[in-house]
Design a protein around this motif. Structure first.
Motif, PDB file in Angstrom:
ATOM      1  N   LEU A  62     -11.221  -3.289   1.665  1.00  0.00           N
ATOM      2  CA  LEU A  62      -9.767  -3.287   1.591  1.00  0.00           C
ATOM      3  C   LEU A  62      -9.280  -4.404   0.677  1.00  0.00           C
ATOM      4  N   PRO A  63      -8.165  -4.202   0.002  1.00  0.00           N
ATOM      5  CA  PRO A  63      -7.635  -5.267  -0.866  1.00  0.00           C
ATOM      6  C   PRO A  63      -7.085  -6.430  -0.042  1.00  0.00           C
ATOM      7  N   ALA A  64      -6.780  -7.530  -0.712  1.00  0.00           N
ATOM      8  CA  ALA A  64      -6.286  -8.725  -0.027  1.00  0.00           C
ATOM      9  C   ALA A  64      -4.882  -8.528   0.516  1.00  0.00           C
ATOM     10  N   ARG A  65      -4.071  -7.703  -0.135  1.00  0.00           N
ATOM     11  CA  ARG A  65      -2.695  -7.474   0.341  1.00  0.00           C
ATOM     12  C   ARG A  65      -2.333  -5.999   0.176  1.00  0.00           C
ATOM     13  N   PHE A  66      -1.326  -5.575   0.927  1.00  0.00           N
ATOM     14  CA  PHE A  66      -0.842  -4.198   0.870  1.00  0.00           C
ATOM     15  C   PHE A  66       0.577  -4.186   0.345  1.00  0.00           C
ATOM     16  N   ASP A  67       0.936  -3.137  -0.379  1.00  0.00           N
ATOM     17  CA  ASP A  67       2.300  -2.975  -0.890  1.00  0.00           C
ATOM     18  C   ASP A  67       3.093  -2.184   0.153  1.00  0.00           C
ATOM     19  N   LEU A  68       3.906  -2.884   0.941  1.00  0.00           N
ATOM     20  CA  LEU A  68       4.661  -2.227   2.018  1.00  0.00           C
ATOM     21  C   LEU A  68       5.841  -1.417   1.514  1.00  0.00           C
TER      22      LEU A  68
END
Length: 77
Positions: A62-68
């Protein structure tokens, strides 16, 4: 049983039915509201934003952050 009691019971039942019918007509809707379905629209999955499967990883990486901003808002209720 006397005929007077039968007639009195029939008139009482008819009066009760008319009162219940009058309540429905007066308020214009049933006592129990109808249930409405709530629809949730799911967006198609973008693998570059949500995560990726690589051969080097045993589980999905999984990436370090998600685009909410891509996720839909939660419906009220």
């Amino acid at each position: 049983m006397q005929p007077g009691n039968t007639i009195a019971n029939l008139i009482a039942a008819l009066l009760l039915a008319l009162m219940i019918g009058g309540v429905f007509l007066l308020f214009g809707r049933p006592l129990w509201p109808q249930r409405h379905a709530r629809m949730i629209v799911l967006l198609p999955i973008d693998t570059m934003t949500t995560g990726s499967v690589r051969k080097a990883c045993v589980e999905p990486c999984l990436p370090a952050r998600f685009d909410l901003k891509l996720a839909p808002a939660r419906p009220p209720g």
